[in-house]
Motif scaffolding. Structure first.
Motif, PDB file in Angstrom:
ATOM      1  N   GLU A  40       0.801  -1.221   0.000  1.00 57.42           N
ATOM      2  CA  GLU A  40       0.000   0.000   0.000  1.00 57.42           C
ATOM      3  C   GLU A  40       0.837   1.276   0.000  1.00 57.42           C
ATOM      4  O   GLU A  40       0.517   2.220  -0.735  1.00 57.42           O
ATOM      5  CB  GLU A  40      -0.950  -0.008   1.204  1.00 57.42           C
ATOM      6  N   PRO A  41       1.944   1.360   0.786  1.00 55.96           N
ATOM      7  CA  PRO A  41       2.761   2.585   0.731  1.00 55.96           C
ATOM      8  C   PRO A  41       3.336   2.840  -0.666  1.00 55.96           C
ATOM      9  O   PRO A  41       3.434   3.992  -1.093  1.00 55.96           O
ATOM     10  CB  PRO A  41       3.885   2.309   1.744  1.00 55.96           C
ATOM     11  N   VAL A  42       3.706   1.764  -1.368  1.00 57.93           N
ATOM     12  CA  VAL A  42       4.230   1.915  -2.733  1.00 57.93           C
ATOM     13  C   VAL A  42       3.133   2.444  -3.652  1.00 57.93           C
ATOM     14  O   VAL A  42       3.357   3.341  -4.464  1.00 57.93           O
ATOM     15  CB  VAL A  42       4.775   0.576  -3.265  1.00 57.93           C
ATOM     16  N   TYR A  43       1.923   1.878  -3.504  1.00 57.18           N
ATOM     17  CA  TYR A  43       0.798   2.344  -4.317  1.00 57.18           C
ATOM     18  C   TYR A  43       0.542   3.839  -4.095  1.00 57.18           C
ATOM     19  O   TYR A  43       0.377   4.601  -5.051  1.00 57.18           O
ATOM     20  CB  TYR A  43      -0.466   1.546  -3.983  1.00 57.18           C
ATOM     21  N   LYS A  44       0.511   4.254  -2.824  1.00 57.00           N
ATOM     22  CA  LYS A  44       0.238   5.660  -2.521  1.00 57.00           C
ATOM     23  C   LYS A  44       1.317   6.572  -3.100  1.00 57.00           C
ATOM     24  O   LYS A  44       1.026   7.674  -3.593  1.00 57.00           O
ATOM     25  CB  LYS A  44       0.131   5.858  -1.004  1.00 57.00           C
ATOM     26  N   PHE A  45       2.574   6.120  -3.056  1.00 52.51           N
ATOM     27  CA  PHE A  45       3.675   6.908  -3.605  1.00 52.51           C
ATOM     28  C   PHE A  45       3.538   7.050  -5.118  1.00 52.51           C
ATOM     29  O   PHE A  45       3.713   8.137  -5.675  1.00 52.51           O
ATOM     30  CB  PHE A  45       5.011   6.240  -3.250  1.00 52.51           C
TER      31      PHE A  45
END
Length: 353
Positions: A40-45
């Motif tokens: 999820e953090p990668v997606y948000k970035f």
């Protein structure tokens, strides 16, 4: 027969493009039970970088445009984006079996703009030797942001009314007013809160920040050296994620798939006529070129393939990506591209190119 061949060729060409190819690839992985996950953090970035890039590009275009010549077409573009969403609110969002949230997300995506379809329209005009204004690209954010914000706000208002109605019924109080659309009266406090939450959401914040920086700062160097080279690769990752999500929720659409097919085929033509009409108004008052009228119709008929999906996923996570991405990218985009010669013919008929 030629029309059927053109449609088939366009569909095949769209499926080979990275946007749709990675979406289908993600769906295939999910169908095969793959354990692939994007944190999820990668997606948000990825989403933040994509939307900053879109905003910066639009802001730079606005900054470099002739503001006086841009003013009326920009206002008309925004009004067309809003009108498309309002039409969606009383059509696709009202159809039996279609979730109001899914319908509004779909209307928002069809109200927003596809950069690839706009580029195809420009290429066709240049091939025909038809002139258009250099600031046309700067109209993109006005229609795009107006449509997305309108769709998000209306969807949130409907959800808030539905929740309030349900709470009142559970408490033994019966209140008049609808749980969707435009019914239920105007609650200024609720609308103000939803507007504030919408503009504070990560997706809209990144989009608007990029737009403001593009207009008021000089981010051209970092845009060209960082955001532009990364853009297509990041977009492919986003489509892969959305493809996996779309497959997991595909079963929810089986009973109402016909509604989305009908909307995706007819909406680009209706929306394009709205854009064409707005272009004629600008032509009458400002001398807006015939090519500009055509491209305004192309923008209106298109549905977003870049800014829309991540914005809607972030702001309306309850909405089914299979509905709005599938109907837009799978059907809406080919119809919009195939309709470009129609707008050129109409412009030649009404104005003369």
């Amino acid at each position: 027969m030629d029309l059927l061949t053109d449609i088939a060729t366009t569909l095949v060409a769209q499926m080979q493009k990275p946007t749709l190819a990675f979406l289908i690839g993600g769906m295939m992985l999910a169908a095969l039970g793959s354990k692939l996950e994007v944190p999820e953090p990668v997606y948000k970035f990825v989403v933040m970088l994509l939307l900053l890039k879109v905003g910066l590009s639009a802001g730079i275009s606005v900054r470099e445009a002739d503001l006086l010549a841009l003013a009326l077409p920009a206002v008309l573009a925004a009004l067309v984006g809003i009108a498309i969403v309002l039409i969606g609110a009383v059509t696709i969002a009202k159809l039996r079996g279609v979730s109001h949230m899914d319908g509004m997300a779909t209307a928002g995506l069809f109200g927003a703009v596809s950069a690839s379809t706009l580029a195809a329209g420009m290429a066709m005009l240049e091939a025909e030797g038809i002139r258009y204004e250099g600031f046309i690209g700067a109209l993109y954010p006005f229609m795009d942001i107006a449509a997305l914000v309108t769709a998000i706000v209306l969807a949130r208002m409907a959800a808030a009314r539905k929740a309030a109605t349900s709470k009142n019924l559970q408490g033994g109080t019966i209140t008049m007013g609808g749980g969707g659309g435009f019914g239920g009266g105007f609650d200024g406090k609720m609308v103000g809160g939803i507007l504030r939450d919408t503009f504070q959401s990560a997706a809209i914040s990144a989009l608007v920040l990029g737009l403001a920086l593009g207009i008021f700062a000089r981010p051209d160097a970092v845009y060209e050296s960082f955001y532009e080279p990364l853009f297509r690769g990041l977009l492919s990752i986003l489509m892969l994620i959305m493809g996996m999500e779309a497959w997991s929720r595909l079963s929810e659409l089986r009973k109402v798939a016909h509604a989305y097919v009908l909307y995706a085929i007819t909406a680009p033509l209706v929306h394009g006529l709205l854009g064409f009409g707005a272009g004629l108004i600008a032509h009458h008052f400002t001398g807006f070129s015939a090519g500009g009228v055509v491209l305004l119709a192309v923008m209106a008929s298109s549905s977003s393939d870049i800014s829309g999906p991540p914005t809607l996923r972030g702001a309306l996570p309850e909405a089914n990506a299979s509905a709005y991405v599938g109907s837009s990218t799978g059907l809406g985009t080919p119809v919009a591209i195939l309709s470009i010669p129609l707008w050129i013919w109409l412009a030649d008929l009404v104005i003369g190119v």
